[in-house]
Design a protein around this motif. Structure first.
Motif, PDB file in Angstrom:
ATOM      1  N   ALA A 136      12.845  -1.833  -4.623  1.00 41.22           N
ATOM      2  CA  ALA A 136      12.614  -3.071  -4.032  1.00 41.22           C
ATOM      3  C   ALA A 136      11.387  -3.304  -3.302  1.00 41.22           C
ATOM      4  N   GLY A 137      11.346  -2.164  -2.390  1.00 46.43           N
ATOM      5  CA  GLY A 137      10.211  -2.053  -1.457  1.00 46.43           C
ATOM      6  C   GLY A 137       8.949  -2.021  -2.033  1.00 46.43           C
ATOM      7  N   ALA A 138       8.938  -1.385  -3.298  1.00 42.41           N
ATOM      8  CA  ALA A 138       7.633  -1.285  -4.155  1.00 42.41           C
ATOM      9  C   ALA A 138       7.239  -2.817  -4.669  1.00 42.41           C
ATOM     10  N   ILE A 139       8.559  -3.409  -5.096  1.00 40.59           N
ATOM     11  CA  ILE A 139       8.099  -4.772  -5.757  1.00 40.59           C
ATOM     12  C   ILE A 139       7.759  -5.981  -4.511  1.00 40.59           C
ATOM     13  N   ALA A 140       8.399  -5.397  -3.426  1.00 38.37           N
ATOM     14  CA  ALA A 140       8.129  -6.575  -2.370  1.00 38.37           C
ATOM     15  C   ALA A 140       6.637  -6.169  -1.907  1.00 38.37           C
ATOM     16  N   ALA A 141       6.144  -5.119  -2.222  1.00 36.72           N
ATOM     17  CA  ALA A 141       4.587  -4.821  -1.475  1.00 36.72           C
ATOM     18  C   ALA A 141       3.580  -5.290  -2.654  1.00 36.72           C
ATOM     19  N   VAL A 142       4.196  -5.803  -3.795  1.00 38.30           N
ATOM     20  CA  VAL A 142       3.067  -6.178  -4.889  1.00 38.30           C
ATOM     21  C   VAL A 142       1.988  -7.426  -4.452  1.00 38.30           C
ATOM     22  N   PRO A 143       2.570  -8.343  -3.743  1.00 35.62           N
ATOM     23  CA  PRO A 143       1.560  -9.174  -3.257  1.00 35.62           C
ATOM     24  C   PRO A 143       0.421  -8.791  -2.312  1.00 35.62           C
ATOM     25  N   GLY A 144       0.964  -7.860  -1.355  1.00 29.27           N
ATOM     26  CA  GLY A 144       0.136  -7.248  -0.646  1.00 29.27           C
ATOM     27  C   GLY A 144      -0.863  -6.186  -1.454  1.00 29.27           C
ATOM     28  N   PHE A 145      -0.375  -5.508  -2.379  1.00 27.72           N
ATOM     29  CA  PHE A 145      -1.180  -4.578  -3.454  1.00 27.72           C
ATOM     30  C   PHE A 145      -2.244  -5.559  -3.935  1.00 27.72           C
ATOM     31  N   VAL A 146      -1.845  -6.767  -4.576  1.00 27.58           N
ATOM     32  CA  VAL A 146      -2.834  -7.667  -5.169  1.00 27.58           C
ATOM     33  C   VAL A 146      -3.964  -7.934  -4.097  1.00 27.58           C
ATOM     34  N   ARG A 147      -3.753  -8.126  -2.786  1.00 24.53           N
ATOM     35  CA  ARG A 147      -4.611  -8.373  -1.793  1.00 24.53           C
ATOM     36  C   ARG A 147      -5.600  -7.180  -1.653  1.00 24.53           C
ATOM     37  N   PHE A 148      -4.695  -6.068  -1.739  1.00 21.24           N
ATOM     38  CA  PHE A 148      -5.611  -4.724  -1.414  1.00 21.24           C
ATOM     39  C   PHE A 148      -6.618  -4.461  -2.651  1.00 21.24           C
ATOM     40  N   LEU A 149      -6.245  -4.882  -3.925  1.00 22.35           N
ATOM     41  CA  LEU A 149      -7.146  -4.857  -5.110  1.00 22.35           C
ATOM     42  C   LEU A 149      -8.360  -5.720  -4.598  1.00 22.35           C
ATOM     43  N   ARG A 150      -7.807  -7.014  -4.530  1.00 22.89           N
ATOM     44  CA  ARG A 150      -9.122  -8.151  -4.329  1.00 22.89           C
ATOM     45  C   ARG A 150     -10.020  -7.698  -3.080  1.00 22.89           C
ATOM     46  N   GLU A 151      -9.363  -7.101  -2.160  1.00 22.62           N
ATOM     47  CA  GLU A 151     -10.286  -6.660  -1.072  1.00 22.62           C
ATOM     48  C   GLU A 151     -11.327  -5.359  -1.458  1.00 22.62           C
ATOM     49  N   ASN A 152     -11.106  -5.102  -2.528  1.00 25.74           N
ATOM     50  CA  ASN A 152     -11.961  -3.710  -3.297  1.00 25.74           C
ATOM     51  C   ASN A 152     -11.629  -2.687  -2.557  1.00 25.74           C
ATOM     52  N   LYS A 153     -10.389  -2.366  -2.193  1.00 23.69           N
ATOM     53  CA  LYS A 153     -10.204  -1.124  -1.292  1.00 23.69           C
ATOM     54  C   LYS A 153      -9.583  -0.003  -2.246  1.00 23.69           C
ATOM     55  N   TRP A 154      -9.411  -0.206  -3.567  1.00 25.20           N
ATOM     56  CA  TRP A 154      -9.214   0.828  -4.529  1.00 25.20           C
ATOM     57  C   TRP A 154     -10.237   2.155  -4.389  1.00 25.20           C
ATOM     58  N   PRO A 155     -11.171   1.943  -4.284  1.00 22.69           N
ATOM     59  CA  PRO A 155     -12.155   3.366  -4.356  1.00 22.69           C
ATOM     60  C   PRO A 155     -11.442   4.177  -3.250  1.00 22.69           C
ATOM     61  N   GLU A 156     -11.013   3.626  -2.200  1.00 19.52           N
ATOM     62  CA  GLU A 156     -10.618   4.526  -1.000  1.00 19.52           C
ATOM     63  C   GLU A 156      -9.417   5.587  -1.446  1.00 19.52           C
ATOM     64  N   VAL A 157      -8.773   5.034  -2.316  1.00 18.83           N
ATOM     65  CA  VAL A 157      -7.611   5.992  -2.611  1.00 18.83           C
ATOM     66  C   VAL A 157      -7.668   6.468  -3.944  1.00 18.83           C
TER      67      VAL A 157
END
Lengths: 313, 110
Positions: A132-153
């Motif tokens: 449930a915590g992972a699902i609740a983090a999905v909107p934030g994760f989408v923002r994370f991808l849009r902000e192009n932070k993916w290469p950091e991880v």
């Protein structure tokens, strides 16, 4: 020259932000200190401990230096890490408990069965809270991808994927091998298979650890809204409660086995006098206790952010 | 036994308090602070402890860095730092006075 290199390496124990601010002058102090005394183990360990303490303070694991959102996020992530540790302990418990009902006399089976079922139920609930915590983090994760932070991880993500592939290959290999062995050989009779099983268990632990690390790396970089963070922190507290139930009911189950069928943990014949303290029992207990302690620590950090602020009249 | 206890209670050795006390006599960099604290308090702070305390004190605005000489950066006590040190030492003196007075009474009664 080597000594200076050693001293510089010690700085790695401190967080990067601290090194940027104090690194040079701290190195100068250590070098001055080393003019009069050698780099002893005591000095090294004091620097390591101070560096770890600084990391704990900086990340919100200790003290009140960090803001409430940071503390809430760190507390929730600590609970996530704790649950990963609990999965390792839980897997060991499940393996250990195989066919335990048959080992117990029918008169003393009820308590152990209820305790074991409670452990399983609390484990399932805890896992559902984490999902449930992972699902609740999905909107934030989408923002994370849009902000192009993916290469950091990316690096830690790739490691997790590689480890998962190794896990899949190892599972198929071990399952194929096991099909050609009888029950006795699968349960310690074949030393080569036992060794391979231990290596497989290590791969499982490493894979869980790497995915947890990836999850923590991503979650640390997501800009959660206050509402999202509140939801995550409530779920984290729920997971920590599940951890307590898991460890308490597992302890009751272990005590029942220890009292009524102590030979069960050692794999000796029924009725043979044996100590219930096998290496696996001790290791499982330690892992589960570590998980629960970490979860409680994280939940306490979360709870502290909800304390009402005292206003002086 | 008695000497051991008196050693234990001889003086407070809280690193932030020791650093503030040291800086009250003028700015100092890390190594000079270590040496000064060792001299006036008989306490050897480890570099990690010293810089942990410096970090806390700077965050609280009780000390501040000055322009560094090469890599060695001196620190000085701020006005808030002086005020805190004054309050803490006054409180310690008050407690010490109470302790001394009660010991005197106890000695007379014995």
């Amino acid at each position: 020259m080597k000594r200076n290199h050693d001293v510089r390496r010690l700085l790695r124990w401190y967080p990067a932000s601290w090194r940027d601010r104090y690194g040079d002058e701290f190195l100068a102090l250590l070098e001055d200190r080393l003019e009069e005394a050698p780099l002893t183990i005591r000095l090294r360990s004091s620097v390591v401990i101070a560096g770890l303490r600084e990391r704990c303070y900086g990340s919100g694991m200790l003290g009140t230096r960090s803001s409430s959102p940071t503390q809430r996020r760190t507390g929730s992530l600590m609970v996530l890490v704790a649950w990963s540790i609990m999965i390792v302990g839980g897997a060991s418990l499940v393996k250990m408990a195989e066919h335990f009902r048959a080992a117990l006399p029918s008169s003393s089976r009820a308590v152990a069965t209820v305790a074991y079922d409670t452990t399983a139920l609390a484990g399932l609930l805890g896992t559902l809270f984490v999902v449930a915590g992972a699902i609740a983090a999905v909107p934030g994760f989408v923002r994370f991808l849009r902000e192009n932070k993916w290469p950091e991880v990316l690096r830690t993500f790739v490691r997790s994927v590689v480890s998962s592939l190794v896990f899949v290959v190892a599972t198929i290999g071990l399952a194929t091998w096991a099909r050609h062995l009888n029950t006795a050989q699968r349960n310690g009779g074949d030393h080569l298979y036992s060794g391979a099983f231990l290596a497989f268990a290590l791969v499982v632990v490493i894979t869980i650890g790497l995915w947890t690390r990836t999850g923590v790396a991503v979650a640390s970089r997501i800009d959660f809204t206050p509402r999202e963070l509140r939801r995550e922190s409530y779920l984290a507290v729920a997971v920590s409660f599940a951890s307590i139930v898991v460890v308490a009911s597992a302890a009751v189950w272990g005590i029942q086995i220890g009292l009524h069928a102590p030979w069960f943990f050692n794999g000796t014949a029924a009725g043979v006098a044996a100590s219930p303290w096998s290496a696996q029992v001790v290791a499982t207990m330690l892992v589960m206790t570590l998980a629960t302690t970490t979860a409680l620590w994280g939940a306490t950090r979360v709870a502290m952010t909800y304390r009402p602020t005292r206003v002086n009249a | 036994m008695h000497e051991k206890n008196s050693q234990l209670l001889r003086r407070p050795n809280d690193p932030p308090l020791l650093i503030l006390t040291s800086l009250a006599s003028g700015p100092k960099h890390g190594y000079a602070l270590l040496k000064d604290v060792e001299e006036f308090a008989g306490v050897t702070l480890s570099p990690g402890t010293l810089y942990g305390a410096i970090t806390r004190l700077e965050e609280l605005g009780l000390i501040e860095p000055m322009a560094g000489v090469d890599r060695r950066r001196p620190y000085r006590i701020t006005t808030s730092g002086v005020q805190v040190l004054r309050e803490v030492t006054a409180e310690m003196r008050r407690l010490a006075d109470v302790g001394v007075a009660r010991l005197r009474l106890a000695t007379r009664g014995a």
